[in-house]
Structure formats: structure tokens, C-alpha cells
Design a protein around this motif. Structure first.
Motif, mmCIF file in Angstrom:
data_model
loop_
_atom_site.group_PDB
_atom_site.id
_atom_site.type_symbol
_atom_site.label_atom_id
_atom_site.label_comp_id
_atom_site.label_asym_id
_atom_site.label_seq_id
_atom_site.Cartn_x
_atom_site.Cartn_y
_atom_site.Cartn_z
ATOM 1 N N LEU A 188 0.818 -1.218 0.000
ATOM 2 C CA LEU A 188 0.000 0.000 0.000
ATOM 3 C C LEU A 188 0.847 1.261 0.000
ATOM 4 C CD1 LEU A 188 -2.878 1.187 0.195
ATOM 5 C CD2 LEU A 188 -2.555 1.218 2.675
ATOM 6 N N LYS A 189 1.974 1.234 0.743
ATOM 7 C CA LYS A 189 2.773 2.462 0.820
ATOM 8 C C LYS A 189 3.281 2.900 -0.560
ATOM 9 C CE LYS A 189 6.309 4.939 3.253
ATOM 10 N NZ LYS A 189 7.409 4.936 4.231
ATOM 11 N N ASP A 190 3.580 1.944 -1.414
ATOM 12 C CA ASP A 190 4.004 2.291 -2.777
ATOM 13 C C ASP A 190 2.894 3.026 -3.515
ATOM 14 O OD1 ASP A 190 6.423 1.031 -2.354
ATOM 15 O OD2 ASP A 190 5.685 -0.900 -3.086
ATOM 16 N N LEU A 191 1.675 2.509 -3.390
ATOM 17 C CA LEU A 191 0.538 3.164 -4.055
ATOM 18 C C LEU A 191 0.318 4.564 -3.491
ATOM 19 C CD1 LEU A 191 -2.272 0.436 -4.390
ATOM 20 C CD2 LEU A 191 -0.738 1.310 -6.158
ATOM 21 N N VAL B 241 -3.826 8.657 -24.421
ATOM 22 C CA VAL B 241 -4.082 7.372 -23.753
ATOM 23 C C VAL B 241 -5.486 7.438 -23.153
ATOM 24 C CG1 VAL B 241 -3.357 5.769 -21.954
ATOM 25 C CG2 VAL B 241 -1.635 7.063 -23.240
ATOM 26 N N THR B 242 -6.409 6.774 -23.797
ATOM 27 C CA THR B 242 -7.804 6.843 -23.349
ATOM 28 C C THR B 242 -8.040 5.929 -22.143
ATOM 29 O OG1 THR B 242 -8.397 5.131 -24.913
ATOM 30 C CG2 THR B 242 -8.645 7.408 -25.665
ATOM 31 N N ILE B 243 -9.141 6.163 -21.455
ATOM 32 C CA ILE B 243 -9.525 5.336 -20.301
ATOM 33 C C ILE B 243 -10.924 4.801 -20.591
ATOM 34 C CG2 ILE B 243 -9.954 5.318 -17.811
ATOM 35 C CD1 ILE B 243 -7.993 7.656 -17.564
ATOM 36 N N SER C 171 -9.944 5.848 -2.333
ATOM 37 C CA SER C 171 -10.061 4.524 -2.954
ATOM 38 C C SER C 171 -9.922 4.636 -4.474
ATOM 39 C CB SER C 171 -11.414 3.889 -2.615
ATOM 40 O OG SER C 171 -11.463 3.511 -1.262
ATOM 41 N N ILE C 172 -10.611 5.625 -5.050
ATOM 42 C CA ILE C 172 -10.578 5.804 -6.506
ATOM 43 C C ILE C 172 -9.163 6.134 -6.983
ATOM 44 C CG2 ILE C 172 -11.302 7.401 -8.348
ATOM 45 C CD1 ILE C 172 -14.056 7.530 -6.904
ATOM 46 N N LEU C 173 -8.517 7.051 -6.289
ATOM 47 C CA LEU C 173 -7.197 7.498 -6.743
ATOM 48 C C LEU C 173 -6.135 6.410 -6.574
ATOM 49 C CD1 LEU C 173 -7.388 11.166 -5.482
ATOM 50 C CD2 LEU C 173 -7.095 10.452 -7.860
ATOM 51 N N LEU C 174 -6.202 5.681 -5.467
ATOM 52 C CA LEU C 174 -5.246 4.580 -5.295
ATOM 53 C C LEU C 174 -5.495 3.511 -6.362
ATOM 54 C CD1 LEU C 174 -5.201 4.209 -1.391
ATOM 55 C CD2 LEU C 174 -3.419 5.216 -2.835
ATOM 56 N N GLY C 175 -6.747 3.280 -6.679
ATOM 57 C CA GLY C 175 -7.085 2.328 -7.740
ATOM 58 C C GLY C 175 -6.545 2.789 -9.085
ATOM 59 N N ALA C 176 -6.618 4.090 -9.336
ATOM 60 C CA ALA C 176 -6.094 4.638 -10.589
ATOM 61 C C ALA C 176 -4.586 4.415 -10.663
ATOM 62 C CB ALA C 176 -6.423 6.126 -10.687
ATOM 63 N N VAL C 177 -3.903 4.657 -9.560
ATOM 64 C CA VAL C 177 -2.444 4.465 -9.548
ATOM 65 C C VAL C 177 -2.101 2.999 -9.824
ATOM 66 C CG1 VAL C 177 -0.383 4.541 -8.076
ATOM 67 C CG2 VAL C 177 -2.021 6.437 -8.050
ATOM 68 N N GLU C 178 -2.864 2.112 -9.232
ATOM 69 C CA GLU C 178 -2.626 0.682 -9.465
ATOM 70 C C GLU C 178 -2.770 0.328 -10.949
ATOM 71 O OE1 GLU C 178 -3.644 -3.116 -6.784
ATOM 72 O OE2 GLU C 178 -5.386 -2.317 -7.828
ATOM 73 N N LYS C 179 -3.610 1.070 -11.665
ATOM 74 C CA LYS C 179 -3.801 0.840 -13.099
ATOM 75 C C LYS C 179 -2.771 1.579 -13.955
ATOM 76 C CE LYS C 179 -8.871 0.376 -13.003
ATOM 77 N NZ LYS C 179 -8.968 -0.997 -13.539
ATOM 78 N N ASP D 59 -25.753 17.422 -5.439
ATOM 79 C CA ASP D 59 -24.703 18.419 -5.236
ATOM 80 C C ASP D 59 -23.417 17.955 -5.922
ATOM 81 O OD1 ASP D 59 -26.174 20.195 -3.744
ATOM 82 O OD2 ASP D 59 -25.401 19.525 -1.801
ATOM 83 N N ILE D 60 -22.755 18.870 -6.594
ATOM 84 C CA ILE D 60 -21.448 18.548 -7.181
ATOM 85 C C ILE D 60 -20.407 18.760 -6.081
ATOM 86 C CG2 ILE D 60 -19.748 19.208 -8.922
ATOM 87 C CD1 ILE D 60 -22.172 20.206 -10.629
ATOM 88 N N THR D 61 -19.786 17.674 -5.623
ATOM 89 C CA THR D 61 -18.818 17.818 -4.525
ATOM 90 C C THR D 61 -17.419 18.085 -5.104
ATOM 91 O OG1 THR D 61 -18.300 15.469 -4.316
ATOM 92 C CG2 THR D 61 -20.194 16.285 -3.066
ATOM 93 N N LEU D 62 -16.873 17.088 -5.762
ATOM 94 C CA LEU D 62 -15.508 17.168 -6.289
ATOM 95 C C LEU D 62 -15.478 16.605 -7.699
ATOM 96 C CD1 LEU D 62 -12.978 15.723 -3.667
ATOM 97 C CD2 LEU D 62 -13.192 18.090 -4.381
ATOM 98 N N VAL D 63 -14.513 17.024 -8.470
ATOM 99 C CA VAL D 63 -14.243 16.411 -9.771
ATOM 100 C C VAL D 63 -12.849 15.781 -9.690
ATOM 101 C CG1 VAL D 63 -13.858 16.835 -12.235
ATOM 102 C CG2 VAL D 63 -15.681 18.062 -11.025
ATOM 103 N N ILE D 64 -12.748 14.536 -10.109
ATOM 104 C CA ILE D 64 -11.433 13.893 -10.223
ATOM 105 C C ILE D 64 -11.066 13.818 -11.698
ATOM 106 C CG2 ILE D 64 -10.060 11.829 -9.774
ATOM 107 C CD1 ILE D 64 -11.904 11.083 -7.534
ATOM 108 N N ALA D 65 -9.939 14.418 -12.056
ATOM 109 C CA ALA D 65 -9.402 14.302 -13.408
ATOM 110 C C ALA D 65 -8.470 13.100 -13.434
ATOM 111 C CB ALA D 65 -8.644 15.568 -13.790
ATOM 112 N N LEU D 66 -8.506 12.343 -14.516
ATOM 113 C CA LEU D 66 -7.692 11.127 -14.622
ATOM 114 C C LEU D 66 -6.967 11.053 -15.953
ATOM 115 C CD1 LEU D 66 -10.341 8.610 -13.250
ATOM 116 C CD2 LEU D 66 -8.209 9.224 -12.083
ATOM 117 N N GLY D 67 -5.832 10.413 -15.926
ATOM 118 C CA GLY D 67 -5.091 10.198 -17.165
ATOM 119 C C GLY D 67 -3.802 9.446 -16.857
ATOM 120 N N LYS D 68 -3.040 9.193 -17.911
ATOM 121 C CA LYS D 68 -1.719 8.589 -17.714
ATOM 122 C C LYS D 68 -0.746 9.738 -17.484
ATOM 123 C CE LYS D 68 1.747 5.719 -19.978
ATOM 124 N NZ LYS D 68 2.164 4.997 -18.771
ATOM 125 N N PRO D 69 -0.158 9.820 -16.293
ATOM 126 C CA PRO D 69 0.654 10.995 -15.942
ATOM 127 C C PRO D 69 1.829 11.207 -16.884
ATOM 128 C CG PRO D 69 0.171 9.711 -13.995
ATOM 129 C CD PRO D 69 -0.255 8.881 -15.164
#
Lengths: 187, 187
Positions: free
Chosen positions: A2-5, A19-21, A107-115, A141-151
Motif C-alpha cells: 500500500l505504501k508504494d501506491l 491514452v484513453t480510459i 479509494s478511486i485514486l489509489l485504484g487509478a495508480v494501481e492501473k 450536489d457537485i462535490t468534487l471532480v477527479i481528473a484522470l489520465g496517464k501521468p
């Protein structure tokens, strides 16, 4: 481990836009959020998934990029995110989602990193424009937006010096994020 | 794999109380929180670590257990948590930590699961009593308390039926947590 993620899970703001998702990848991330705890188990969060170029552009135009980088207005064409997850709170279930949003996001962001992906959370969003362009009903309500991509950028952790926590970029476009030391956050 | 950790990371409320948790283990969990994103990178969260029986008892007496289990007042002696992490917000840095608390909590809890431990978050806390008994200075808001221990109960995920999201225990003390389906949380 987990610490790596957690260590690799930095806020990325430049991506390989070509790079599409897939929707399926996004659904796998939402599955992680679905399995994550929510206050009183109410599960008021809902998710809007965006991964086509037309809607990507609409979301992109509602985001405020990197407050501390005064001379940078956001990624150029070719380095924009390939997908977004908009986290909505269903106010018919719960008025204030409190800690639920952060729990789900991690959870979402760590999952993204794993991918092999990376993301950035946006609280600074033009919510009115976003609601209108994506036709989001008023009960959400719109709380947050997460942007995703291959860094496409390197983000490194630095020490906080003289209390300054503002991130910065060096001449080679490496993004430095000062973090307080462990001994300074234990009471 | 992250999904295994997320799935195993349930809210546990009964523990092997005699399995202690070292300060070093708690520090490893805080290191995960330290590396986790915070809004505008302000890092206002601070952590108080509790893992001795005297203070454990003081924290325990400030917590409100399992709102939906009307006839259960919390774990008996022998099944209480072995440690606690109290998440404080340093109001001199940021008034409202918003999503930061949830983000940090998820890192901590997933880290606990990786160590073979488990936890439960408490928002329902007698903050006045906790502040007094642990002498927490007024500039720190008490946000959440995480109870930690080696889980002594089985927690399983169930489907939501007729919109009922209340968790429940069966005759064999297995704890069931209804979760909305994936298709019901995608807009």
C-alpha cells in the motif's frame, strides 16, 4: 504494498491525452468507492463518468488549475486528462456527505495508480456551468471532480521549509510538493 | 491487490483486545496519512496516538457505538479496541479540513488492513470529555476517532433491499452491511 501506491498517488496535472480510459476501467474504480465506508452506511454518493473528448472538454473548461502556479493556466492540448469522475451527493439521502467524499476519493485514486494512471482532485469547480453543460439534476450536489489520465509529469515530495507548503515547479518541469515531517504532525 | 484491501476494510467493532498495537505500527499508519493529498496542500491534520490501557479506556468511554444496533452498547471487556488514532484539525492552519479527513482515514484504514488489523471510524464522539481527559489544546478540532484492533468478527456485504441500508447482526454474530449496487450509484 500500500505504501508504494500511496507514495505514487500524487496530484498529477499533465497527462498523455491520447491514452484513453475505458468506461470499464472507470467502473472498476467506482466499484472501489462503492465498497468504501460511508457515514452511517447511507451511501449518498453517486458518480458521473466522463471519457469522451466532447464532454472531456466541457468538464475541463469548468476547472481551476493549480492555484499556487500563478503563471500556469492548466495543461495544454495533448496533455489534458482523458477522463473525469464527478462525485455527486444525492441530497435526498443525506444533506452533508462529510467524510464520505474523501474516503471514496482515496479509494478511486489509489485504484487509478494501481492501473498505471493518476489523478487530481478539484474542489475549485465552476459548478453552475458544469451542471448546465452535463444536465446534472438539482438534487445532486457537485462535490468534487477527479481528473484522470496517464501521468506525463514527475511529482516529488520535498520538505516544508520555513512553513511554506506551496508546491512549485523547477526548470525541468518537475513538480515539488513540500510535506510536513512526521514528527510535526503527531501531537 | 487494492480491491482485496478495500473489500477487507470493513468497519470492525469487536477485537482481540489482548493483541496490542505498537506505537511504531501506529506511526507507519500516520506516515501513510502524511503522504496523502490535502486540499491546497495545507496539511492541517494532526494525530494523537493512543495505545495504552489507561488512555484506551478513556477514549472508549467517549464513543457512541453502532447506531443501528439498538440493543448493543459496544464491545465487552476483552473485545475492545487495542489502539486509537484521534484525527485533529489544526485550526491555525485551516478552519475546515473538508475532504482531507476522509482521504487520510482511508489511507490509515487500508494500511491497518494490510497489517492484519481493522478499524472503525467514529464521528459520534463526546468531544468535550475527550478533550478534557487527554488535554487536547483548544486550537485542535477533534474531527474523527479511529478505533483499531485485530478484528474478532466477520463482516459481510449484502445487497440493499427495499432501500434499507441499516447494517444488522445475525444469530451467529455475523455483521451484515447492505451496499447499493454499482448500477444504482452511476448517474
Amino acid at each position: 504494498m500500500l505504501k508504494d501506491l500511496v507514495t505514487k498517488n500524487r496530484s498529477y496535472r499533465r497527462f498523455y491525452q491520447d491514452v484513453t480510459i475505458s468506461t470499464n476501467s472507470l467502473l472498476e474504480l467506482i466499484e472501489l468507492a462503492r465498497l468504501t465506508a460511508t457515514g452511517a452506511n447511507k451511501q449518498s454518493l453517486k458518480y458521473k463518468l466522463i471519457n469522451n473528448s466532447l464532454e472531456n472538454e466541457e468538464v475541463f473548461s469548468c476547472l481551476d488549475w493549480a492555484g499556487y502556479l500563478a503563471d500556469w493556466e492548466g495543461p495544454e492540448e495533448g496533455e489534458k486528462p482523458s477522463a473525469y469522475i464527478i462525485i455527486l451527493n444525492d441530497t435526498r439521502i443525506k444533506q452533508n456527505p462529510n467524510y464520505d467524499v474523501g474516503l471514496a476519493c482515496q479509494s478511486i485514486l489509489l485504484g487509478a495508480v494501481e492501473k498505471g494512471l493518476g489523478g487530481c482532485m478539484f474542489g475549485s469547480v465552476n459548478r453552475e456551468q458544469l451542471r448546465e453543460s452535463l444536465t446534472i439534476p438539482v438534487e445532486y450536489d457537485i462535490t468534487l471532480v477527479i481528473a484522470l489520465g496517464k501521468p506525463k509529469e514527475e511529482v516529488v515530495i520535498a520538505d516544508v521549509v520555513n512553513g511554506n507548503i506551496k508546491y512549485w515547479r523547477d526548470d525541468e518541469h518537475i513538480h515539488h510538493v513540500p510535506k510536513r515531517k512526521l514528527e510535526n504532525i503527531i501531537l
